[in-house]
Design a protein around this motif. Sequence first.
Motif, mmCIF file in Angstrom:
data_model
loop_
_atom_site.group_PDB
_atom_site.id
_atom_site.type_symbol
_atom_site.label_atom_id
_atom_site.label_comp_id
_atom_site.label_asym_id
_atom_site.label_seq_id
_atom_site.Cartn_x
_atom_site.Cartn_y
_atom_site.Cartn_z
ATOM 1 N N MET A 1 1.171 -0.923 0.419
ATOM 2 C CA MET A 1 -0.094 0.201 0.238
ATOM 3 C C MET A 1 1.341 1.402 0.284
ATOM 4 N N ALA A 2 0.444 2.212 -1.336
ATOM 5 C CA ALA A 2 1.148 3.423 -0.691
ATOM 6 C C ALA A 2 1.106 3.950 -0.027
ATOM 7 N N GLN A 3 2.382 5.229 0.245
ATOM 8 C CA GLN A 3 1.993 5.779 1.283
ATOM 9 C C GLN A 3 2.791 7.721 0.234
ATOM 10 N N TYR A 4 2.569 8.633 1.138
ATOM 11 C CA TYR A 4 2.309 10.006 0.072
ATOM 12 C C TYR A 4 3.602 10.671 0.776
ATOM 13 N N ILE A 5 3.278 12.000 0.494
ATOM 14 C CA ILE A 5 4.215 12.922 0.952
ATOM 15 C C ILE A 5 3.403 14.113 0.770
ATOM 16 N N ASP A 6 2.219 15.271 1.450
ATOM 17 C CA ASP A 6 1.710 16.008 1.327
ATOM 18 C C ASP A 6 2.426 17.216 0.594
ATOM 19 N N ASP A 7 1.598 17.946 0.789
ATOM 20 C CA ASP A 7 1.859 19.425 0.153
ATOM 21 C C ASP A 7 2.844 20.550 1.140
ATOM 22 N N MET A 8 2.340 19.705 2.497
ATOM 23 C CA MET A 8 2.773 20.248 4.022
ATOM 24 C C MET A 8 3.316 20.077 3.911
ATOM 25 N N GLY A 9 4.069 18.640 3.775
ATOM 26 C CA GLY A 9 5.201 17.688 3.845
ATOM 27 C C GLY A 9 5.172 16.267 5.402
ATOM 28 N N LYS A 10 3.433 16.164 4.803
ATOM 29 C CA LYS A 10 3.491 15.276 5.566
ATOM 30 C C LYS A 10 3.004 13.591 4.357
ATOM 31 N N THR A 11 3.350 13.053 5.902
ATOM 32 C CA THR A 11 3.026 11.727 5.575
ATOM 33 C C THR A 11 1.753 11.479 5.529
ATOM 34 N N VAL A 12 0.748 10.384 4.411
ATOM 35 C CA VAL A 12 -0.449 10.717 3.939
ATOM 36 C C VAL A 12 -0.549 8.884 4.042
ATOM 37 N N LYS A 13 -1.687 7.985 4.787
ATOM 38 C CA LYS A 13 -1.296 6.901 4.359
ATOM 39 C C LYS A 13 -2.497 6.301 5.007
ATOM 40 N N ILE A 14 -2.974 5.427 4.509
ATOM 41 C CA ILE A 14 -4.650 4.517 5.347
ATOM 42 C C ILE A 14 -4.338 3.760 6.033
ATOM 43 N N SER A 15 -5.622 3.668 7.146
ATOM 44 C CA SER A 15 -5.670 3.013 8.432
ATOM 45 C C SER A 15 -6.982 2.964 8.308
ATOM 46 N N SER A 16 -7.023 1.877 9.577
ATOM 47 C CA SER A 16 -8.052 1.514 10.702
ATOM 48 C C SER A 16 -8.313 2.435 10.816
ATOM 49 N N GLY A 17 -7.534 2.920 11.962
ATOM 50 C CA GLY A 17 -7.116 3.766 13.058
ATOM 51 C C GLY A 17 -8.124 2.846 14.163
ATOM 52 N N ILE A 18 -9.144 3.795 15.281
ATOM 53 C CA ILE A 18 -9.572 2.752 16.589
ATOM 54 C C ILE A 18 -10.321 1.596 15.666
ATOM 55 N N SER A 19 -11.132 1.411 14.362
ATOM 56 C CA SER A 19 -11.944 1.361 13.991
ATOM 57 C C SER A 19 -11.754 -0.535 14.121
ATOM 58 N N GLY A 20 -10.224 -1.478 14.240
ATOM 59 C CA GLY A 20 -10.299 -2.565 14.881
ATOM 60 C C GLY A 20 -10.202 -3.044 12.801
ATOM 61 N N GLY A 21 -10.013 -2.394 11.907
ATOM 62 C CA GLY A 21 -10.324 -3.262 11.149
ATOM 63 C C GLY A 21 -11.657 -2.891 9.748
ATOM 64 N N LEU A 22 -12.843 -2.338 10.576
ATOM 65 C CA LEU A 22 -14.143 -2.112 9.960
ATOM 66 C C LEU A 22 -14.161 -1.003 9.324
ATOM 67 N N MET A 25 -9.583 4.748 6.001
ATOM 68 C CA MET A 25 -10.102 5.898 5.709
ATOM 69 C C MET A 25 -8.437 6.326 6.250
ATOM 70 N N SER A 26 -7.876 7.675 5.187
ATOM 71 C CA SER A 26 -6.943 8.266 4.948
ATOM 72 C C SER A 26 -6.500 9.571 6.180
ATOM 73 N N PHE A 27 -5.108 9.132 6.858
ATOM 74 C CA PHE A 27 -4.754 9.811 7.954
ATOM 75 C C PHE A 27 -3.386 10.816 7.366
ATOM 76 N N ARG A 28 -3.290 12.160 7.835
ATOM 77 C CA ARG A 28 -1.501 12.192 8.235
ATOM 78 C C ARG A 28 -1.092 11.858 9.518
ATOM 79 N N VAL A 29 0.415 11.463 8.921
ATOM 80 C CA VAL A 29 0.413 10.941 10.127
ATOM 81 C C VAL A 29 1.585 12.106 11.015
ATOM 82 N N LYS A 30 1.159 12.372 12.064
ATOM 83 C CA LYS A 30 1.246 13.781 13.186
ATOM 84 C C LYS A 30 3.655 13.747 13.363
ATOM 85 N N LYS A 31 3.864 14.124 13.727
ATOM 86 C CA LYS A 31 5.079 14.128 14.601
ATOM 87 C C LYS A 31 5.348 13.525 15.858
ATOM 88 N N SER A 32 4.024 13.337 16.424
ATOM 89 C CA SER A 32 4.206 12.312 17.725
ATOM 90 C C SER A 32 4.238 11.198 17.287
#
Length: 78
Positions: A1-22, A25-32
């Motif tokens: 699965m591809a990940q990207y660098i957006d126009d703000m220099g942040k990594t953008v990728k897909i994840s199920s977040g806290i849904s446990g795979g249900l 969606m797309s997310f930006r990865v924060k410095k933290s």
Amino acid sequence: MAQYIDDMGKTVKISSGISGGLSWMSFRVKKSGSLQRVKSKHLPVRDTKEEAQTDLDRYASQMRWSVIPPYPGWEDEN
């Protein structure tokens, strides 16, 4: 699965977040390392990882975001 660098220099990728795979969606990865959802009519919440990735690939292409080359273990981060 591809990940990207957006126009703000942040990594953008897909994840199920806290849904446990249900849902996927797309997310930006924060410095933290935490995830912040990318909200766009072009990036809706999807039922499958593949649908979410297709949306992100299309959107990233339109936005001319750079692809992050895969590295060992990066699939495990999704």
